[in-house]
Each structure stands twice: as C-alpha cells, then as structure tokens.
Scaffold this motif. Structure first.
Motif, PDB file in Angstrom:
ATOM      1  N   GLU A  59      27.204 -22.217  -0.307  1.00 38.91           N
ATOM      2  CA  GLU A  59      28.299 -23.129  -0.625  1.00 38.91           C
ATOM      3  C   GLU A  59      29.553 -22.779   0.165  1.00 38.91           C
ATOM      4  O   GLU A  59      30.249 -23.666   0.672  1.00 38.91           O
ATOM      5  CB  GLU A  59      28.588 -23.072  -2.120  1.00 38.91           C
ATOM      6  CG  GLU A  59      27.522 -23.736  -2.980  1.00 38.91           C
ATOM      7  CD  GLU A  59      27.828 -23.653  -4.456  1.00 38.91           C
ATOM      8  OE1 GLU A  59      27.224 -24.403  -5.224  1.00 38.91           O
ATOM      9  OE2 GLU A  59      28.690 -22.826  -4.839  1.00 38.91           O
ATOM     10  N   LYS A  60      29.839 -21.502   0.272  1.00 39.75           N
ATOM     11  CA  LYS A  60      31.017 -21.080   1.028  1.00 39.75           C
ATOM     12  C   LYS A  60      30.871 -21.435   2.509  1.00 39.75           C
ATOM     13  O   LYS A  60      31.845 -21.809   3.165  1.00 39.75           O
ATOM     14  CB  LYS A  60      31.243 -19.581   0.854  1.00 39.75           C
ATOM     15  CG  LYS A  60      31.652 -19.189  -0.563  1.00 39.75           C
ATOM     16  CD  LYS A  60      31.937 -17.709  -0.673  1.00 39.75           C
ATOM     17  CE  LYS A  60      32.399 -17.350  -2.083  1.00 39.75           C
ATOM     18  NZ  LYS A  60      32.758 -15.917  -2.210  1.00 39.75           N
ATOM     19  N   LEU A 108      31.699 -25.068   2.999  1.00 40.11           N
ATOM     20  CA  LEU A 108      33.147 -25.292   3.013  1.00 40.11           C
ATOM     21  C   LEU A 108      33.764 -24.847   4.339  1.00 40.11           C
ATOM     22  O   LEU A 108      34.666 -25.500   4.863  1.00 40.11           O
ATOM     23  CB  LEU A 108      33.804 -24.562   1.846  1.00 40.11           C
ATOM     24  CG  LEU A 108      33.439 -25.075   0.444  1.00 40.11           C
ATOM     25  CD1 LEU A 108      34.107 -24.235  -0.626  1.00 40.11           C
ATOM     26  CD2 LEU A 108      33.824 -26.534   0.283  1.00 40.11           C
ATOM     27  N   LEU A 156      29.012 -29.118  -4.780  1.00 38.28           N
ATOM     28  CA  LEU A 156      30.390 -28.746  -4.493  1.00 38.28           C
ATOM     29  C   LEU A 156      31.372 -29.781  -5.050  1.00 38.28           C
ATOM     30  O   LEU A 156      32.486 -29.439  -5.434  1.00 38.28           O
ATOM     31  CB  LEU A 156      30.580 -28.573  -2.985  1.00 38.28           C
ATOM     32  CG  LEU A 156      29.975 -27.285  -2.410  1.00 38.28           C
ATOM     33  CD1 LEU A 156      29.904 -27.356  -0.892  1.00 38.28           C
ATOM     34  CD2 LEU A 156      30.794 -26.076  -2.844  1.00 38.28           C
ATOM     35  N   LYS A 208      31.876 -29.028  -8.678  1.00 37.03           N
ATOM     36  CA  LYS A 208      32.721 -27.851  -8.889  1.00 37.03           C
ATOM     37  C   LYS A 208      34.171 -28.100  -8.497  1.00 37.03           C
ATOM     38  O   LYS A 208      35.022 -27.232  -8.673  1.00 37.03           O
ATOM     39  CB  LYS A 208      32.163 -26.667  -8.101  1.00 37.03           C
ATOM     40  CG  LYS A 208      30.811 -26.189  -8.624  1.00 37.03           C
ATOM     41  CD  LYS A 208      30.294 -24.996  -7.844  1.00 37.03           C
ATOM     42  CE  LYS A 208      28.967 -24.510  -8.421  1.00 37.03           C
ATOM     43  NZ  LYS A 208      28.435 -23.329  -7.703  1.00 37.03           N
ATOM     44  N   TRP A 234      35.399 -28.777  -5.342  1.00 35.94           N
ATOM     45  CA  TRP A 234      35.827 -28.335  -4.019  1.00 35.94           C
ATOM     46  C   TRP A 234      35.695 -29.427  -2.958  1.00 35.94           C
ATOM     47  O   TRP A 234      36.327 -29.368  -1.906  1.00 35.94           O
ATOM     48  CB  TRP A 234      35.019 -27.111  -3.586  1.00 35.94           C
ATOM     49  CG  TRP A 234      35.108 -25.985  -4.561  1.00 35.94           C
ATOM     50  CD1 TRP A 234      34.073 -25.390  -5.226  1.00 35.94           C
ATOM     51  CD2 TRP A 234      36.290 -25.318  -5.008  1.00 35.94           C
ATOM     52  NE1 TRP A 234      34.534 -24.397  -6.046  1.00 35.94           N
ATOM     53  CE2 TRP A 234      35.891 -24.328  -5.934  1.00 35.94           C
ATOM     54  CE3 TRP A 234      37.649 -25.448  -4.715  1.00 35.94           C
ATOM     55  CZ2 TRP A 234      36.798 -23.485  -6.564  1.00 35.94           C
ATOM     56  CZ3 TRP A 234      38.557 -24.614  -5.345  1.00 35.94           C
ATOM     57  CH2 TRP A 234      38.134 -23.646  -6.256  1.00 35.94           C
ATOM     58  N   ALA A 264      40.540 -25.673  -1.576  1.00 34.51           N
ATOM     59  CA  ALA A 264      39.138 -25.247  -1.605  1.00 34.51           C
ATOM     60  C   ALA A 264      38.920 -23.928  -0.880  1.00 34.51           C
ATOM     61  O   ALA A 264      37.960 -23.222  -1.148  1.00 34.51           O
ATOM     62  CB  ALA A 264      38.255 -26.334  -0.978  1.00 34.51           C
ATOM     63  N   TYR A 278      38.017 -20.730  -2.749  1.00 30.15           N
ATOM     64  CA  TYR A 278      36.638 -20.432  -3.141  1.00 30.15           C
ATOM     65  C   TYR A 278      35.902 -19.664  -2.046  1.00 30.15           C
ATOM     66  O   TYR A 278      34.875 -19.040  -2.285  1.00 30.15           O
ATOM     67  CB  TYR A 278      35.897 -21.731  -3.446  1.00 30.15           C
ATOM     68  CG  TYR A 278      34.462 -21.564  -3.888  1.00 30.15           C
ATOM     69  CD1 TYR A 278      34.152 -20.836  -5.047  1.00 30.15           C
ATOM     70  CD2 TYR A 278      33.426 -22.131  -3.170  1.00 30.15           C
ATOM     71  CE1 TYR A 278      32.836 -20.689  -5.454  1.00 30.15           C
ATOM     72  CE2 TYR A 278      32.104 -21.988  -3.583  1.00 30.15           C
ATOM     73  CZ  TYR A 278      31.824 -21.279  -4.725  1.00 30.15           C
ATOM     74  OH  TYR A 278      30.519 -21.135  -5.133  1.00 30.15           O
TER      75      TYR A 278
END
Length: 227
Positions: free
Chosen positions: A159-160, A163, A196, A199, A201, A222, A225
C-alpha cells in the motif's frame, strides 16, 4: 521530565565519546562548531525518532570537490549507507549568502552525492517549532533504505508503495499503473486502490456523470501513511 533527563545524559555521553576519540582540528571543530542548532536537531528530531545516537557522528569531516575539509553537522553511517544531515538557518544559508558561496555550497553537495553520501538539509525554522514535520520526512526517507525494526505486513508495504507511485506520477493513479508497477492483474490492482480509498488515503476521481471509476486521487496528508 524523565525523557528529557534521559536525552541530556545520553547526549552528553555521545559528545564526550567523540571528543575522546578525536584530536587536532576534528576535536576543535566539535568543541567550537557544534552549537545550538545541532543540539536542537539531536533533541527535537533524532532522539524522538531513534532514542539513541548509534552510528551518528557530530561535526562529520569529509573532503569537498576542491579537496578541502568540510564538516557536516552530522554524519549517519549505518552499515553501507552514508548520510549527512544539515541544519540550515535562513540567515546564514540564504539571506546573508553571496552568489559565490551559494554556488560553492551547491557544488559541494552535488560532489558529496556523487561520492555516495545522501545530503539532507533541514530548515532551522522547522527543527525548532515544527520538529514533527522533520521526523515524519526523515522516517519516510530512512524507510526507503533500512528495514523496519518490527515485522511489517507485506500488504502494508504494498500500500505504501502504491502511494509513492501516486506521488511520482503527479496525476491521478489508474489501475493500469498499479498493474504495470507490480506486474499484477487488473482486478488485483483495482482491489489495492479500493482498499486505500476505504482507509482514506485515496479518493475516486469522477468526471461528470460517469459511474465507473477510472482513476484515483491522492488525499492531502496521505504521505503520513508512507513513513
């Protein structure tokens, strides 16, 4: 108060340890040049982030592109990684700097980057009243190079990375972007983007009366995160 006492004790031992190991100008530089801004970085940023001074070197000496000694505020040398942390005040580093000094500083930083150092500068105006900004950015930076101290779920890492990809694209991110980046199928990429969104973001980009979501926008903040 107890936490501040712990810092004071650890910081004093840290500086004394380096003083005992040095001689000549390297020792003199630490005695003369390690001042308020450098201490503030240690207290407001490094100690809350790390809780120790392992692999940190105050008034770190390197050679610049002319072969002259240059002392960075801190060197951070954890294993094969090489960082230089600098704290820069607006006055001496911007307002009061002439063109020759400005060019010299930029050339020096580029040379150090070429020699394998990551040179990262922090504004004194952030280190003093807004250290949380510096801590978040520094945690994000180190997270790209150092493994997490505790086990991290692979889904969170993915997920990171999504982003970060969205930041790099500088436009709404699409499922096809995620699919190509991770070499995934379309359905899985959509699932990651929707997760995402849930959540908070990302948010769906909608144009006109279109029902189908084709892309997703990064929500402001975002990046927190990603640290």
């Amino acid at each position: 108060m107890k936490e501040n006492h712990s810092f004071e004790k650890a910081y004093a031992a840290f500086i004394q340890r380096h003083l005992e190991r040095r001689s000549g100008e390297r020792k003199g530089r630490l005695e003369r040049g390690h001042g308020h801004a450098e201490r503030l970085f240690a207290e407001n940023i490094w100690w809350p982030l790390k809780g120790n001074f392992d692999d940190l070197h105050p008034e770190f000496e390197v050679f610049d592109f002319r072969g002259n000694s240059y002392f960075g505020d801190y060197g951070y040398l954890p294993g094969y990684l090489k960082f230089i942390w600098e704290v820069k005040g607006f006055g001496p580093h911007v307002r009061d700097m002439d063109r020759k000094s400005y060019s010299k500083e930029l050339n020096r930083e580029t040379f150090l980057q070429a020699m394998g150092f990551r040179v990262v500068s922090f504004a004194y105006d952030d280190v003093a009243p807004r250290p949380e900004v510096c801590i978040s950015l520094l945690r994000m930076l180190l997270g790209r190079y150092q493994p997490a101290e505790a086990p991290v779920d692979r889904a969170v890492l993915a997920e990171k990375e999504v982003l970060r990809l969205a930041v790099q694209l500088v436009r709404p991110i699409r499922p096809i972007d995620v699919a190509a980046h991770f070499r995934l199928n379309h359905r899985t990429a959509v699932g990651m983007l929707q997760s995402l969104c849930a959540k908070g973001w990302l948010r769906p980009e909608r144009k006109g009366k279109e029902v189908k979501v084709l892309a997703y926008e990064l929500v402001r903040g975002a990046w927190e995160y990603m640290d």
